[in-house]
Scaffold this motif. Structure first.
Motif, PDB file in Angstrom:
ATOM      1  N   THR A   1      38.769  40.761  45.064  1.00  0.00           N
ATOM      2  CA  THR A   1      40.106  40.629  44.468  1.00  0.00           C
ATOM      3  C   THR A   1      40.130  41.119  43.022  1.00  0.00           C
ATOM      4  O   THR A   1      41.184  41.502  42.506  1.00  0.00           O
TER       5      THR A   1
ATOM      6  N   LYS B   1      46.864  45.073  48.153  1.00  0.00           N
ATOM      7  CA  LYS B   1      46.101  43.831  47.985  1.00  0.00           C
ATOM      8  C   LYS B   1      46.257  42.904  49.188  1.00  0.00           C
ATOM      9  O   LYS B   1      45.314  42.198  49.568  1.00  0.00           O
ATOM     10  N   LYS B   2      47.417  42.897  49.784  1.00  0.00           N
ATOM     11  CA  LYS B   2      47.653  42.038  50.945  1.00  0.00           C
ATOM     12  C   LYS B   2      46.765  42.417  52.130  1.00  0.00           C
ATOM     13  O   LYS B   2      46.510  41.600  53.010  1.00  0.00           O
TER      14      LYS B   2
ATOM     15  N   LEU C   1      43.634  43.369  51.785  1.00  0.00           N
ATOM     16  CA  LEU C   1      42.235  43.101  51.446  1.00  0.00           C
ATOM     17  C   LEU C   1      41.661  42.031  52.371  1.00  0.00           C
ATOM     18  O   LEU C   1      42.185  40.929  52.462  1.00  0.00           O
ATOM     19  N   SER C   2      40.559  42.366  53.019  1.00  0.00           N
ATOM     20  CA  SER C   2      39.977  41.459  54.010  1.00  0.00           C
ATOM     21  C   SER C   2      38.786  40.666  53.489  1.00  0.00           C
ATOM     22  O   SER C   2      38.205  39.869  54.223  1.00  0.00           O
ATOM     23  N   ASP C   3      38.401  40.887  52.225  1.00  0.00           N
ATOM     24  CA  ASP C   3      37.241  40.216  51.651  1.00  0.00           C
ATOM     25  C   ASP C   3      37.591  39.741  50.245  1.00  0.00           C
ATOM     26  O   ASP C   3      37.742  40.548  49.326  1.00  0.00           O
ATOM     27  N   ASP C   4      37.715  38.443  50.069  1.00  0.00           N
ATOM     28  CA  ASP C   4      38.151  37.874  48.781  1.00  0.00           C
ATOM     29  C   ASP C   4      37.186  38.142  47.634  1.00  0.00           C
ATOM     30  O   ASP C   4      37.546  37.954  46.469  1.00  0.00           O
ATOM     31  N   ARG C   5      35.973  38.577  47.931  1.00  0.00           N
ATOM     32  CA  ARG C   5      35.024  38.876  46.859  1.00  0.00           C
ATOM     33  C   ARG C   5      35.515  40.006  45.964  1.00  0.00           C
ATOM     34  O   ARG C   5      35.076  40.135  44.816  1.00  0.00           O
TER      35      ARG C   5
END
Length: 203
Positions: free
Chosen positions: A20, A11-12, A14-18
């Motif tokens: 999560t 998860k850390k 992940l480059s796109d908060d969409r």
């Protein structure tokens, strides 16, 4: 515990908060069965041509909410590949860009458990793109249909050689065979396998 640590590390990255929501706690009552048709069997070299997926909830397959995507190819589909999956270059009229297809697939599966036949390959194909696009691999829990079948079958023939071919499992479970090498049809047949195996004690 170990899986939780891996997911937190994933998860850390992940480059796109969409997206999560992929890491939210899943609901075991609903799963997604999916299948990919590809240009070959090497995730590093080959590409996805189509993706088919269906949801299962309360022992029902929701065909009215199925996903079936065709993906634009950067190069012509090889003739040898066409003989396997029967998808010709002309069949990709109206296909969508790769990024759009992967995003639509991720929104479709959400945080649900994934199931499939030799799922490891299909997940590896998806991960190839999610790593590039989002920096992550799929965090979803996974269920391998051939493993469920094996565990049921080994109870009756503990010393036997168990045939794990797709059509063999389908026939053993007395399930209808839909048109093969169609991502959605394969997903539907695999979903039927899952439900049948889930609801019988042994073969």
């Amino acid at each position: 515990m170990f899986k939780s640590l891996i997911n937190n590390w994933n998860k850390k990255k992940l480059s796109d908060d969409r997206f999560t929501f992929l890491f939210d706690e899943g609901n075991d009552d609903e799963i997604v069965v999916f299948d990919c048709e590809t240009t070959g069997l090497d995730p590093k070299q080959d590409d996805i041509i189509s993706i088919g997926a269906v949801k299962i909830k309360n022992n029902k397959i929701f065909l009215n909410d199925a996903l079936h995507l065709y993906i634009k190819q950067e190069k012509e589909i090889d003739h040898k590949s066409i003989t396997i999956h029967q998808i010709r270059n002309c069949d990709l009229d109206g296909a969508i860009p790769l990024r759009e297809a992967i995003e639509r697939f991720l929104y479709f599966i959400g945080n649900k458990t994934l199931a499939g036949y030799y799922l490891e390959f299909d997940v590896a194909m998806i991960n190839k793109y999610t790593k590039e696009m989002l920096g992550i691999t799929l965090p979803n829990s996974q269920v391998e249909i051939s493993s469920i079948y094996y565990n049921k079958k080994i109870q009756t023939i503990p010393q036997g050689n168990i045939d794990l071919r797709f059509n063999t499992i389908l026939k053993e479970l007395s399930l209808p065979r839909l048109h093969a090498h169609d991502a959605l049809n394969d997903a539907v047949m695999t979903a039927m396998m899952y439900l049948k195996l889930k609801n019988i004690k042994k073969l």
